[in-house]
Design a protein around this motif. Structure first.
Motif, short mmCIF file in Angstrom:
data_model
loop_
_atom_site.label_atom_id
_atom_site.label_comp_id
_atom_site.label_asym_id
_atom_site.label_seq_id
_atom_site.Cartn_x
_atom_site.Cartn_y
_atom_site.Cartn_z
N THR A 3 0.85 -1.19 0.00
CA THR A 3 0.00 0.00 0.00
C THR A 3 0.88 1.24 0.00
N SER A 64 -8.48 -0.80 -6.79
CA SER A 64 -7.05 -0.68 -7.09
C SER A 64 -6.84 -0.56 -8.59
N ASP A 105 -3.86 0.93 -4.28
CA ASP A 105 -4.54 -0.33 -4.01
C ASP A 105 -5.46 -0.27 -2.79
#
Length: 359
Positions: A3, A64, A105
């Motif tokens: 992330t 995402s 994401d």
């Protein structure tokens, strides 16, 4: 999956083995993707981006998104934006060759828009766009309609956004600080709700450049990578407003690189001739002769006068042409304009175009 916070940062390369599998793969030929810019679609599965401010937009329902790009030199930078949040770019620093870059994401489930914009210019090489990947369960939404208003600017490093992101006391040269999306032209286009094309190259002039080609050699190319034989089809996209912001480099170089040195009349004629090239391409467009905001517009400079004279001469010879001039004043800042300067110049240009075009 890794992330990454949505902030001003530079991505490294995430190879396929380091990114979780994305269930929805989208080809560049998808009708859900809208394109802006002079783009080479010779291979619809791998369109080529070379001009600054070249852009794609795609609407999707998902969480995402990743993009696959094949970069020629590994010198280009792109900004990715989610949902039109222009203040929080996700900056992609590309590596040479084909790689997949994870943009984000951790989106909240729902409808979103991805905007991807080329920050750098032709001298950083071309990029092949190879597709998008979304999470499992994601779906594409209909493409947004392109704006009916269209603005094109022919310019140099000022228009390309050289040094735009650098601190006021910083250097101009970092590629990361070049940002066509934050130049005065792109800011103006967003304020006016216009599709935008930046036909610009750092160091270029009308009579002389820091290299061996000039804007009259360059302006009609499909590819922005140097002086080449590619040909743009002007019938594919017609702007209502064209700005010509050139002569800054000429002002530095005519006395040093041209022999004989052009007379005042020859300088005016060179600008006149370039106006003529653009007018013949776009006979109904408003053509704005511009200059600034670097030292070519300082108080004692003759260069704004050359532009004014060229425009007046052209208006005399072509009374049906729509012509105007604008000067972005030199503030005394001795380097390339930073974002704060671009914003001021954009406000001036936006107001000027609104008045002239009733936009």
């Amino acid at each position: 999956m890794i992330t990454v916070a949505r902030q001003y940062l530079v991505f490294g390369v995430w190879l396929l083995c380091a990114v979780s599998v994305q269930a929805l793969e989208v080809s560049p030929s998808s009708e859900a993707i809208s394109y802006r810019g002079r783009i080479d679609f010779s291979d619809p599965a791998a369109p080529v981006f070379s001009w600054p401010a070249t852009r794609i937009d795609v609407n999707f329902h998902g969480e995402s998104v990743a993009v696959t790009l094949d970069d020629e030199l590994g010198k280009n930078y792109y900004s990715a934006f989610i949902d039109g949040d222009w203040k929080r770019p996700i900056v992609l620093g590309l590596h040479k060759g084909q790689h997949r870059y994870e943009v984000i994401d951790d989106l909240a489930a729902g409808d979103h828009t991805l905007t991807l914009v080329k920050r750098t210019e032709g001298e950083e090489g071309a990029t092949r766009f190879l597709g998008l990947n979304f999470n499992e369960g994601a779906k594409l939404l209909p493409a947004s309609k392109l704006p009916q208003r269209r603005l094109e600017i022919y310019g140099d490093s000022i228009t390309s956004g050289m040094g735009a992101m650098a601190p006021l006391n910083g250097e101009d040269g970092r590629l990361l600080d070049k940002n066509s999306f934050m130049s005065y032209g792109a800011i103006t286009a967003r304020a006016l709700g216009a599709d935008y094309r930046s036909i610009s190259q750092s160091g270029i002039g009308i009579m002389v450049s820091w290299f061996d080609f000039t804007m009259p050699d360059f302006y009609d190319q499909l590819s922005a990578v140097g002086d080449n034989d590619s040909v743009w089809d002007f019938s594919r996209w017609t702007p209502q407003v064209v700005v010509i912001n050139l002569l800054q480099n000429d002002s530095w170089l005519v006395d040093k690189r041209l022999d004989p040195v052009p007379t005042d009349a020859e300088r005016v004629q060179a600008y006149y001739d370039f106006i003529d090239r653009i007018h013949k391409r776009y006979p109904k467009a408003l053509l704005i002769g511009a200059l600034g905001s670097m030292d070519a517009t300082q108080a004692d400079s003759p260069w704004p006068g050359y532009i004014q004279s060229a425009v007046e001469n052209y208006r005399r010879d072509h009374p049906k042409a729509q012509l105007a001039t604008i000067v972005f004043p030199f503030t005394g800042y001795g380097q390339h304009p930073r974002v704060v300067h671009h914003q001021a110049n954009a406000a001036k240009l936006t107001a000027f175009i609104r008045e002239r075009m009733d936009w």
